[in-house]
Design an enzyme around this catalytic site. Structure first.
Site, PDB file in Angstrom:
ATOM      1  N   ASP A  96      30.724  36.169  59.077  1.00  0.00           N
ATOM      2  CA  ASP A  96      30.118  35.001  58.454  1.00  0.00           C
ATOM      3  C   ASP A  96      31.214  33.943  58.300  1.00  0.00           C
ATOM      4  O   ASP A  96      32.399  34.248  58.323  1.00  0.00           O
ATOM      5  CB  ASP A  96      29.510  35.375  57.114  1.00  0.00           C
ATOM      6  CG  ASP A  96      28.510  34.339  56.625  1.00  0.00           C
ATOM      7  OD1 ASP A  96      28.254  33.378  57.364  1.00  0.00           O
ATOM      8  OD2 ASP A  96      27.999  34.492  55.499  1.00  0.00           O
ATOM      9  N   GLY A 198      19.250  30.660  54.408  1.00  0.00           N
ATOM     10  CA  GLY A 198      18.718  29.989  53.237  1.00  0.00           C
ATOM     11  C   GLY A 198      17.592  30.719  52.534  1.00  0.00           C
ATOM     12  O   GLY A 198      16.788  30.100  51.825  1.00  0.00           O
TER      13      GLY A 198
END
Length: 367
Positions: A96, A198
């Site tokens: 990430d 999200g």
């Protein structure tokens, strides 16, 4: 023979039931069978050993390049010996970028292109751009700006993405036209891996009905040859529903986070250790402790034991999901699980509103 480092990820389809599929994709450090999960590994803190996690079925993992880069010691070792040596794992590793840290703490100190290049330099199998995290509270304008800026950041590393596996996050908050737009942008880009981003706030608030909208609109507007990953979606109670809608991969730190809070994962939900009287016979803790003995352990020892139970519960659920796809009974399984929680029932009813769109991907024959 081709150098695997130069090969882009492509899904090999093995079995399917509608949008749900069992597949396989190759990375420079081996293949991954889907649906699957990447446990989150903090390079600074090890709760479970890599060997123990591999024995449970771990094929791949995810770690944070931002944390590695911020630590001089970790950064030097990763650049010198490679990410896999640093983590102690020889299988596929995704990194990430620090987007979530940026969302939680404010802007991070690194730029997008440098962030991606660092992940390439430490030999990450799947690198992630520094995208813009959208939240359910964003206005339409804010979410649209996030989608456009995320596109710009992917285009900024287009030359790198031509020769490496870069993930292109699908953003758009709770606005379905933006989710569809973002999915098409990322599918048409050099990104070979498509995470739906999200969604953590929705998962934490059990807003599963809205998650159904997001997943189905993202999936149906994506390139089916690219794996779909649900960022942060690794709770057993929702995984089968996500797979039914076409999700191939998950990641989660929940197995450790819940363990810290003395919480145990089960296929149908989460329970507090204080309420447990008998451990389930399938738990890896069953022949080690009884419930009273588990509660009496020291904090760190108890956290490790609960993390082992929680990760095992996740892999057990994934095995059940894959078997259901092979049997073509995943729909029945999801319907039965929907009765275990009101939010899951809301989500299942939402899935039924998309039956016309899902039906076109359903086989003409059934076992």
């Amino acid at each position: 023979m081709k150098d695997l480092a130069d090969e882009k990820i492509t899904m090999e389809l093995l079995h399917r039931e509608g949008l749900a599929r069992i597949g396989r994709f190759q990375t420079p450090h081996g293949y991954v069978d889907t649906p699957n999960i990447m446990p989150v590994i903090n390079p600074n803190i090890r709760t479970l050993s890599i060997e123990k996690m591999k024995r449970m079925g771990m094929q791949c993992l995810i770690t944070n390049s931002y944390i590695i880069r911020r630590s001089p010691e970790l950064r030097e070792k990763a650049l010198k010996d490679g990410l896999h040596s640093l983590v102690g794992f020889d299988g596929p590793i995704m990194t990430d970028s620090g987007t979530f840290q940026s969302y939680v703490y404010g802007d991070v100190e690194f730029k997008n292109r440098d962030t991606v290049q660092f992940q390439i330099d430490i030999k990450s199998d799947i690198s992630t751009i520094l995208d813009i995290f959208s939240t359910p509270d964003n206005t339409y304008e804010e979410a649209e700006n996030a989608v456009n800026e995320t596109k710009n950041r992917l285009m900024e590393v287009q030359d790198i993405a031509e020769h490496a596996n870069i993930s292109g996050p699908i953003q758009g908050s709770i606005y379905m036209d933006l989710r569809r737009k973002s999915a098409r942008i990322m599918s048409d880009s050099p990104a070979s891996y498509l995470p739906i981003g999200g969604v953590v706030p929705l998962l934490e608030q059990y807003r599963y009905g809205e998650l159904v909208d997001i997943i189905i609109n993202s999936k149906l507007n994506s390139d089916f040859s690219k794996p779909i990953h649900l960022f942060g979606g690794g709770h057993p109670m929702f995984m089968s529903m996500a797979v039914l809608l076409g999700v191939d991969m998950f990641d989660s730190a929940s197995y450790v986070k819940y363990a810290k809070d003395d919480r145990m994962l089960f296929p149908e939900g989460t329970r507090d250790l204080s309420e447990i009287v008998e451990l389930p016979i399938w738990s890896p803790l069953y022949d080690k402790y009884n419930a009273r003995e588990l509660k009496s352990l020291g904090k760190e020892e108890r956290k490790e034991a609960l993390a082992e139970h929680n990760l095992f519960a996740i892999y057990m659920e994934l095995g059940e999901i894959r078997e259901r796809i092979r049997e073509q009974t995943l729909w029945q399984y999801v319907e039965s699980k929907a009765r275990s929680h009101p939010s899951l029932m809301v989500a299942f009813k939402k899935i039924l509103t998309y039956s016309g769109k899902i039906e076109r991907y359903t086989e003409l024959y059934r076992k």
